[in-house]
Design a protein around this motif. Sequence first.
Motif, mmCIF file in Angstrom:
data_model
loop_
_atom_site.group_PDB
_atom_site.id
_atom_site.type_symbol
_atom_site.label_atom_id
_atom_site.label_comp_id
_atom_site.label_asym_id
_atom_site.label_seq_id
_atom_site.Cartn_x
_atom_site.Cartn_y
_atom_site.Cartn_z
ATOM 1 N N SER A 58 0.828 -1.220 0.000
ATOM 2 C CA SER A 58 0.000 0.000 0.000
ATOM 3 C C SER A 58 0.854 1.258 0.000
ATOM 4 O O SER A 58 2.045 1.219 0.320
ATOM 5 C CB SER A 58 -0.897 0.025 1.243
ATOM 6 O OG SER A 58 -0.098 0.296 2.386
ATOM 7 N N GLY A 59 0.194 2.372 -0.331
ATOM 8 C CA GLY A 59 0.867 3.670 -0.304
ATOM 9 C C GLY A 59 1.093 4.153 1.110
ATOM 10 O O GLY A 59 2.026 4.923 1.376
ATOM 11 N N THR A 60 0.246 3.712 2.019
ATOM 12 C CA THR A 60 0.501 4.031 3.423
ATOM 13 C C THR A 60 1.831 3.398 3.833
ATOM 14 O O THR A 60 2.663 4.039 4.482
ATOM 15 C CB THR A 60 -0.652 3.509 4.309
ATOM 16 O OG1 THR A 60 -1.849 4.161 3.912
ATOM 17 C CG2 THR A 60 -0.380 3.772 5.778
ATOM 18 N N ASN A 63 4.843 5.324 2.224
ATOM 19 C CA ASN A 63 5.067 6.600 2.915
ATOM 20 C C ASN A 63 5.654 6.380 4.302
ATOM 21 O O ASN A 63 6.597 7.067 4.709
ATOM 22 C CB ASN A 63 3.743 7.362 3.080
ATOM 23 C CG ASN A 63 3.335 8.106 1.822
ATOM 24 O OD1 ASN A 63 4.172 8.491 1.008
ATOM 25 N ND2 ASN A 63 2.043 8.320 1.660
ATOM 26 N N HIS A 84 -1.902 13.560 3.394
ATOM 27 C CA HIS A 84 -2.315 12.172 3.644
ATOM 28 C C HIS A 84 -1.482 11.562 4.766
ATOM 29 O O HIS A 84 -2.023 10.878 5.639
ATOM 30 C CB HIS A 84 -2.158 11.361 2.358
ATOM 31 C CG HIS A 84 -2.865 10.045 2.379
ATOM 32 N ND1 HIS A 84 -2.357 8.933 3.012
ATOM 33 C CD2 HIS A 84 -4.058 9.653 1.843
ATOM 34 C CE1 HIS A 84 -3.195 7.915 2.856
ATOM 35 N NE2 HIS A 84 -4.233 8.322 2.154
ATOM 36 N N GLU A 89 -3.164 8.337 7.785
ATOM 37 C CA GLU A 89 -2.307 7.170 7.971
ATOM 38 C C GLU A 89 -2.233 6.757 9.439
ATOM 39 O O GLU A 89 -1.213 6.247 9.923
ATOM 40 C CB GLU A 89 -0.928 7.407 7.304
ATOM 41 C CG GLU A 89 -1.119 7.603 5.802
ATOM 42 C CD GLU A 89 0.134 7.706 4.954
ATOM 43 O OE1 GLU A 89 1.248 7.475 5.457
ATOM 44 O OE2 GLU A 89 -0.021 8.027 3.754
ATOM 45 N N GLU A 136 3.069 16.413 -1.271
ATOM 46 C CA GLU A 136 2.086 15.496 -1.876
ATOM 47 C C GLU A 136 1.715 16.022 -3.261
ATOM 48 O O GLU A 136 1.330 17.175 -3.409
ATOM 49 C CB GLU A 136 0.855 15.442 -0.959
ATOM 50 C CG GLU A 136 -0.143 14.355 -1.293
ATOM 51 C CD GLU A 136 -1.275 14.299 -0.247
ATOM 52 O OE1 GLU A 136 -0.991 14.250 0.977
ATOM 53 O OE2 GLU A 136 -2.438 14.331 -0.656
ATOM 54 N N ASN A 140 -4.382 15.453 -2.719
ATOM 55 C CA ASN A 140 -5.747 14.938 -2.565
ATOM 56 C C ASN A 140 -6.695 15.991 -1.997
ATOM 57 O O ASN A 140 -7.690 16.370 -2.622
ATOM 58 C CB ASN A 140 -5.656 13.700 -1.656
ATOM 59 C CG ASN A 140 -6.979 13.014 -1.428
ATOM 60 O OD1 ASN A 140 -7.940 13.219 -2.161
ATOM 61 N ND2 ASN A 140 -7.038 12.181 -0.408
ATOM 62 N N ASP A 169 5.034 12.184 -1.533
ATOM 63 C CA ASP A 169 3.898 11.267 -1.561
ATOM 64 C C ASP A 169 3.248 11.450 -2.928
ATOM 65 O O ASP A 169 2.408 12.315 -3.127
ATOM 66 C CB ASP A 169 2.924 11.593 -0.419
ATOM 67 C CG ASP A 169 1.661 10.716 -0.483
ATOM 68 O OD1 ASP A 169 1.540 9.894 -1.425
ATOM 69 O OD2 ASP A 169 0.810 10.866 0.408
ATOM 70 N N ALA A 171 1.220 9.482 -4.579
ATOM 71 C CA ALA A 171 0.167 8.466 -4.771
ATOM 72 C C ALA A 171 -0.427 8.603 -6.177
ATOM 73 O O ALA A 171 -0.627 7.622 -6.874
ATOM 74 C CB ALA A 171 -0.923 8.631 -3.716
ATOM 75 N N ARG A 172 -0.689 9.851 -6.576
ATOM 76 C CA ARG A 172 -1.241 10.113 -7.914
ATOM 77 C C ARG A 172 -0.262 10.947 -8.753
ATOM 78 O O ARG A 172 -0.674 11.852 -9.475
ATOM 79 C CB ARG A 172 -2.588 10.838 -7.794
ATOM 80 C CG ARG A 172 -3.661 10.034 -7.087
ATOM 81 C CD ARG A 172 -5.020 10.683 -7.150
ATOM 82 N NE ARG A 172 -6.016 9.864 -6.494
ATOM 83 C CZ ARG A 172 -6.280 9.887 -5.187
ATOM 84 N NH1 ARG A 172 -5.640 10.716 -4.397
ATOM 85 N NH2 ARG A 172 -7.198 9.086 -4.686
ATOM 86 N N CYS A 197 1.500 5.169 -6.037
ATOM 87 C CA CYS A 197 0.473 4.121 -5.948
ATOM 88 C C CYS A 197 0.158 3.578 -7.338
ATOM 89 O O CYS A 197 -0.085 4.335 -8.273
ATOM 90 C CB CYS A 197 -0.822 4.666 -5.352
ATOM 91 S SG CYS A 197 -0.689 5.001 -3.588
ATOM 92 N N LYS A 200 -4.277 3.296 -7.721
ATOM 93 C CA LYS A 200 -5.201 4.434 -7.901
ATOM 94 C C LYS A 200 -5.518 4.554 -9.384
ATOM 95 O O LYS A 200 -5.990 3.601 -9.985
ATOM 96 C CB LYS A 200 -4.564 5.700 -7.322
ATOM 97 C CG LYS A 200 -4.259 5.579 -5.823
ATOM 98 C CD LYS A 200 -5.246 6.342 -4.966
ATOM 99 C CE LYS A 200 -5.234 5.911 -3.510
ATOM 100 N NZ LYS A 200 -4.409 6.740 -2.645
ATOM 101 N N SER A 208 1.987 -0.422 -4.260
ATOM 102 C CA SER A 208 2.668 0.871 -4.356
ATOM 103 C C SER A 208 4.160 0.603 -4.423
ATOM 104 O O SER A 208 4.614 -0.473 -4.036
ATOM 105 C CB SER A 208 2.361 1.730 -3.133
ATOM 106 O OG SER A 208 1.018 2.155 -3.148
HETATM 107 C C1 LIG Z 1 -4.305 6.715 -1.433
HETATM 108 C C2 LIG Z 1 -3.231 7.612 -0.977
HETATM 109 C C3 LIG Z 1 -2.113 7.111 -0.294
HETATM 110 C C4 LIG Z 1 -1.920 5.659 0.038
HETATM 111 O O1 LIG Z 1 -3.041 4.977 0.393
HETATM 112 P P1 LIG Z 1 -3.171 3.393 0.482
HETATM 113 O O2 LIG Z 1 -4.635 3.233 0.511
HETATM 114 O O3 LIG Z 1 -2.505 2.995 1.734
HETATM 115 O O4 LIG Z 1 -2.538 2.772 -0.719
HETATM 116 C C5 LIG Z 1 -1.133 7.996 0.064
HETATM 117 N N1 LIG Z 1 -1.229 9.299 -0.230
HETATM 118 C C6 LIG Z 1 -2.266 9.813 -0.889
HETATM 119 C C7 LIG Z 1 -2.296 11.258 -1.224
HETATM 120 C C8 LIG Z 1 -3.318 8.989 -1.290
HETATM 121 O O5 LIG Z 1 -4.351 9.509 -1.942
#
Ligand SMILES: *Cc1c(COP(=O)(O)O)cnc(C)c1O
Length: 337
Positions: A58-60, A63, A84, A89, A136, A140, A169, A171-172, A197, A200, A208
């Motif tokens: 996962s992205g969590t 990170n 995020h 987290e 980030e 988000n 971060d 993720a996107r 990630c 996503k 991730s």
């Molecule tokens: C989704 C997301 C993550 C990681 O999320 P996981 O659900 O753990 O994969 C990290 N940072 C941002 C900005 C996200 O949107």
Amino acid sequence: MIIDLRSDTVTRPTPGMKEAMFSASIGDDVFGEDPTVNALEEKIAGMFGMEAAIFCPSGTMTNQIAIRLHTRIQTEVICHKNSHIYLYEGGGIMANSLASVKLLDGDLGKISAEQVQSSINPDDVHAPETTLVSLENTMNKGGGSIYRLDEVRPIRKVCNEYGLKLHLDGARFFNALVETEESSKDWGAQFDTISICLSKGLGCPVGSVLLGSKADIKRARKVRKVFGGGMRQAGFLSAAGIYALDHQVERLKEDHLRARALGKILEKLSVVSEVFPVATNIVIARLDGVSPAEFLSNLEAKGVRGVKFGPDLVRFVTHYDFGDDHLNEFEKVMAAF
Ligand SMILES: *Cc1c(COP(=O)(O)O)cnc(C)c1O
């Protein structure tokens, strides 16, 4: 028709992606022997001109591993207050790394080099030592807002001056890159670590990656192990990542076009007082005269899903499984609201 816009994580693998997964060569990745995991890690590190990468669930996790690498007990991370890593987290900065966090404010979730510089703690017995800055991109909570390289270079400069690490971060992050067409290698050069990630907008079921120097990624493998993220025949999952990088990056632009259209539709509603500028695939609307819970349950009854994103905010995220038919249906549902 269910139109699920709660997140871009709800997509199902495409037939081509499934085919790639089924036919993957596999091995035990904890022994470093899964050829498909190794290929994904090499491929994505190469795209960003970084030395190494590690595949995680996962992205969590990516990170949190980065934060662990760049902090020690009693040190401090600087980030935006809506990051995020701070909001979503589970308090991991504290729980995993015993570090403190300094939260900055800033437009659309972004912070500046000047803010970072003035937030670095002095060498003083009272203060935790600042060791890390985390950005980030896309942001988000900022409605999918984008950092440009020109905004990041001065932050890197401050980090260099004060001996701080810089984490992204991302993720996107590919959503940002397809919009700006900036060079992934130029971005790679600015950061100590980058988290991306695959699950996503890229449309993978799981996964991730964390990118960094050889030394950092070697340490990351130990941290991943203790976080419980060492997977065995993970090549099935990595194969989806390789497929996505080869076939599903450029199409992110379509998600952005549909998100813009969706923003325009929402703007017309009398119960919407504001739509955040739509930069990528995230649309955040501020409601007036109706609560997010009421608004969303009304839409749910008509097959449209979003999420509450603050006391008066709702969020919709476009993705691979949201096509033009879905957009037309969304418009009809909103016209009848
Ligand atoms: C989704 C997301 C993550 C990681 O999320 P996981 O659900 O753990 O994969 C990290 N940072 C941002 C900005 C996200 O949107």
